[in-house]
Motif scaffolding. Structure first.
Motif, PDB file in Angstrom:
ATOM      1  N   THR A   1       1.070  -1.227  -0.082  1.00  0.00           N
ATOM      2  CA  THR A   1      -0.097   0.054  -0.222  1.00  0.00           C
ATOM      3  C   THR A   1       0.915   1.253  -0.135  1.00  0.00           C
ATOM      4  N   TRP A   2       0.213   2.357  -0.669  1.00  0.00           N
ATOM      5  CA  TRP A   2       1.160   3.788  -0.510  1.00  0.00           C
ATOM      6  C   TRP A   2       0.058   4.678   0.126  1.00  0.00           C
TER       7      TRP A   2
ATOM      8  N   CYS B   1       7.354  10.419   3.000  1.00  0.00           N
ATOM      9  CA  CYS B   1       7.888  11.625   3.632  1.00  0.00           C
ATOM     10  C   CYS B   1       8.055  11.442   5.032  1.00  0.00           C
ATOM     11  N   GLY B   2       6.959  10.758   5.603  1.00  0.00           N
ATOM     12  CA  GLY B   2       6.810  10.661   7.014  1.00  0.00           C
ATOM     13  C   GLY B   2       6.190  11.969   7.681  1.00  0.00           C
ATOM     14  N   GLU B   3       6.051  13.202   7.116  1.00  0.00           N
ATOM     15  CA  GLU B   3       5.673  14.263   7.823  1.00  0.00           C
ATOM     16  C   GLU B   3       4.407  14.917   7.341  1.00  0.00           C
TER      17      GLU B   3
ATOM     18  N   ARG C   1      -0.693   7.326   9.768  1.00  0.00           N
ATOM     19  CA  ARG C   1      -0.384   5.683   9.282  1.00  0.00           C
ATOM     20  C   ARG C   1       0.679   5.307  10.295  1.00  0.00           C
ATOM     21  N   LEU C   2       1.816   6.002  10.429  1.00  0.00           N
ATOM     22  CA  LEU C   2       2.913   5.678  11.409  1.00  0.00           C
ATOM     23  C   LEU C   2       2.069   5.685  13.048  1.00  0.00           C
TER      24      LEU C   2
ATOM     25  N   PRO D   1       6.191  -1.074   7.284  1.00  0.00           N
ATOM     26  CA  PRO D   1       7.217  -1.992   6.474  1.00  0.00           C
ATOM     27  C   PRO D   1       7.651  -1.124   5.073  1.00  0.00           C
ATOM     28  N   LEU D   2       6.748   0.167   5.079  1.00  0.00           N
ATOM     29  CA  LEU D   2       7.363   1.017   3.793  1.00  0.00           C
ATOM     30  C   LEU D   2       8.809   1.698   4.343  1.00  0.00           C
TER      31      LEU D   2
END
Length: 218
Positions: A182-183, A193-195, A202-203, A214-215
């Motif tokens: 998934t994206w 990006c994580g931001e 998600r995180l 896992p991404l």
């Protein structure tokens, strides 16, 4: 033959879980994805690969021409994607006007033509603060309309409408789903990006479940 349903499938983790939920429920899903002129097409690539692996019929429909009518979102226009959690007012920049009503209307038409009885989509409680078209009252009214808009009544199904992304992930992990398929990130770079709000939510869901996403992240 099992009941045929349409699943609006973006390629993100919510719709990925909804797709598998429909399969677990014994339905025969037809996956429907939309190119509405979003900032990148990476989610659609992920969606196509999953549907090929599952042997699920999949259509990707280009409706990007509608951007001449419904611009003004950071997801479709040349506007910086805001960083921060979904709950922050800045995330309203990611609202695409009337998006889910448009997508659901087309999915319902597809359902009628395919003699499917239901349309599934992945609205959840984490979206309620920012996205009006993911709220229970919207789904309720859309169901009323879709019951009378055609000779055939089509039901809008939202398995996770009243639960969080954390709970969606919990259910997906129960189904042993692989979320590397998934994206979610609003940016379409090589790594997430994580931001942005999508990444942060998600995180947070993975942390709440005691798991590692896992991404790869920047």
């Amino acid at each position: 033959m099992s009941e045929k349903v349409i699943v609006i499938y973006s390629g993100g983790m919510d719709s990925f879980t909804v797709l598998h939920k429909a399969i677990e429920d014994g339905k025969t899903p037809l996956a429907l994805s939309f190119n509405y002129g979003q900032r990148h097409k990476k989610e659609l690539d992920y969606a196509a690969k999953v549907c090929t692996e599952l042997n699920v019929p999949h259509k990707i429909v280009d409706i990007s021409a509608i951007n001449s009518l419904i611009g003004g979102s950071a997801l479709t226009d040349d506007i910086d994607v805001p960083e921060g959690h979904y709950e922050e007012p800045s995330m309203k920049q990611t609202v695409v006007p009337n998006r889910n009503m448009i997508l659901l209307s087309m999915a319902v038409g597809y359902a009628v033509s395919e003699q499917a009885s239901k349309v599934y989509y992945g609205a959840h409680s984490g979206d309620h603060a920012i996205y009006p078209d993911c709220r229970p009252e919207f789904v309720e009214k859309m169901n009323d309309v879709c019951a009378i808009a055609n000779y055939e009544a089509i039901e809008i199904v939202t398995p996770y409408l009243k639960v969080s992304k954390t709970a969606i992930l919990t259910d997906g992990l129960r189904m042993r789903l692989d979320y590397s398929k998934t994206w979610t990130c609003y940016n379409g770079r090589e790594k997430a990006c994580g931001e942005c709000g999508a990444c942060q939510e998600r995180l947070e869901a993975f942390r709440d479940n005691g798991q590692t996403d896992p991404l790869p992240y920047e």
